[in-house]
Every structure is written in structure tokens, then in C-alpha cells.
Design an enzyme around this catalytic site. Sequence first.
Site, PDB file in Angstrom:
ATOM      1  N   HIS A   1     -10.073  -5.249  -3.260  1.00 41.51           N
ATOM      2  CA  HIS A   1      -8.659  -5.637  -2.659  1.00 41.51           C
ATOM      3  C   HIS A   1      -9.015  -5.865  -1.197  1.00 41.51           C
ATOM      4  CE1 HIS A   1      -9.862  -1.292  -2.430  1.00 41.51           C
ATOM      5  NE2 HIS A   1      -9.378  -1.121  -1.317  1.00 41.51           N
TER       6      HIS A   1
ATOM      7  N   ASP B   1       0.838  -1.044  -0.013  1.00 39.71           N
ATOM      8  CA  ASP B   1       0.122   0.008   0.096  1.00 39.71           C
ATOM      9  C   ASP B   1       0.882   1.241  -0.011  1.00 39.71           C
ATOM     10  OD1 ASP B   1      -3.159   0.792   0.924  1.00 39.71           O
ATOM     11  OD2 ASP B   1      -1.520   2.278   0.977  1.00 39.71           O
TER      12      ASP B   1
ATOM     13  N   HIS C   1      -6.868  -5.706   2.357  1.00 35.13           N
ATOM     14  CA  HIS C   1      -5.789  -5.225   2.947  1.00 35.13           C
ATOM     15  C   HIS C   1      -5.249  -6.262   3.955  1.00 35.13           C
ATOM     16  CE1 HIS C   1      -6.653  -0.751   2.317  1.00 35.13           C
ATOM     17  NE2 HIS C   1      -7.979  -1.276   1.982  1.00 35.13           N
TER      18      HIS C   1
HETATM   19  P1  AMP Z   1      -9.844   1.424   0.307  1.00 36.24           P
HETATM   20  O1  AMP Z   1      -9.751   2.758   1.008  1.00 36.24           O
HETATM   21  O2  AMP Z   1     -10.090   0.181   1.178  1.00 36.24           O
HETATM   22  O3  AMP Z   1     -10.476   1.473  -1.088  1.00 36.24           O
HETATM   23  O4  AMP Z   1      -8.251   1.242   0.140  1.00 36.24           O
HETATM   24  C1  AMP Z   1      -7.585   1.830  -0.957  1.00 36.24           C
HETATM   25  C2  AMP Z   1      -6.042   1.796  -0.713  1.00 36.24           C
HETATM   26  O5  AMP Z   1      -5.336   1.896  -1.917  1.00 36.24           O
HETATM   27  C3  AMP Z   1      -5.703   2.746   0.362  1.00 36.24           C
HETATM   28  O6  AMP Z   1      -4.937   2.240   1.553  1.00 36.24           O
HETATM   29  C4  AMP Z   1      -4.661   3.613  -0.471  1.00 36.24           C
HETATM   30  O7  AMP Z   1      -3.527   3.905   0.364  1.00 36.24           O
HETATM   31  C5  AMP Z   1      -4.122   2.507  -1.386  1.00 36.24           C
HETATM   32  N1  AMP Z   1      -3.749   3.050  -2.743  1.00 36.24           N
HETATM   33  C6  AMP Z   1      -4.036   4.200  -3.610  1.00 36.24           C
HETATM   34  N2  AMP Z   1      -3.430   4.367  -4.463  1.00 36.24           N
HETATM   35  C7  AMP Z   1      -2.071   3.406  -4.559  1.00 36.24           C
HETATM   36  C8  AMP Z   1      -1.167   3.064  -5.491  1.00 36.24           C
HETATM   37  N3  AMP Z   1      -0.934   3.841  -6.443  1.00 36.24           N
HETATM   38  N4  AMP Z   1      -0.382   1.988  -4.879  1.00 36.24           N
HETATM   39  C9  AMP Z   1      -0.701   1.443  -3.848  1.00 36.24           C
HETATM   40  N5  AMP Z   1      -1.670   1.520  -3.089  1.00 36.24           N
HETATM   41  C10 AMP Z   1      -2.432   2.568  -3.390  1.00 36.24           C
END
Ligand code: AMP
Length: 107
Positions: A93, A26, A95
Site C-alpha cells: 500500500h 486510512d 500512503h
Molecule cells: P503500514 O504500517 O505501512 O503497514 O500501514 C498500515 C496502515 O493501514 C496503517 O496506517 C493503519 O492505520 C491502516 N489500516 C489498518 N486497518 C485498516 C482498515 N481496516 N481500514 C483502513 N486502514 C487501515
Amino acid sequence: MFCRIVNGEIPSRRVFEDDTIVAFADVAPQAPTHVLVVPRRHVASLDDLHDPALAGRLLTVAAGLASTLGLGGGYRVVVNTGPDGGQTVSHLHLHILGGRQMNWPPG
Ligand code: AMP
């Protein structure tokens, strides 16, 4: 957006990939270890995952990664779903969070 990460158009620090799943760090880690496990195929959210085999594979990969990443003391798997669930990226996704004590209830 995660489709572009899966396709390699956006760089990421990959920790796992196979023919159906990619996992990468992340970009804004909320724990010492924070990895996202993503299906290659676009699935918008958990509500759109009507594929028990893929669901099982995602969880199995998550558990395997937790072990590989040294989270033997425990970890948390989170799937934020929809606006009230805090989902900000519309590509399913999981986590994986670990490396510190997790609290309950989550925020
Ligand atoms: P959610 O809020 O559950 O939809 O999680 C989205 C996650 O994607 C967040 O923890 C962000 O920090 C992560 N995220 C967003 N853009 C990227 C990226 N380019 N590479 C890696 N993680 C990302």
C-alpha cells in the site's frame, strides 16, 4: 487483510477504484488527508512488486488522487516495507499524506 477491504468484506471509505487499484481512507489518519492506495491483486510488499506497469499505475493514481483531494500545496507518498520499515499490513500500500506541513526526517 487489505484483500478483504478490496473485496468489500471489510467496510472502508473508498475514494478511488478501477480494475487494478483501490484507494481508501486510512482508519487511523496521521494527517488531515491520509489515503491508502492498494493493488487489488495481493502483493505482500514493495519487495514483491515485480510489475513495472503496476508500479507506475500505483504512483500515477497516487498523484492523481493527491490532486483530486486538494493537495496542491504538496503531499507525501510513503511505502513502509518490512519490519524495519514499519510495515504492519502485508499487502502493498502507498500512503498519501497531506493537509499539513510534513517534517524531515520521518520517524
Ligand atoms: P503500514 O504500517 O505501512 O503497514 O500501514 C498500515 C496502515 O493501514 C496503517 O496506517 C493503519 O492505520 C491502516 N489500516 C489498518 N486497518 C485498516 C482498515 N481496516 N481500514 C483502513 N486502514 C487501515
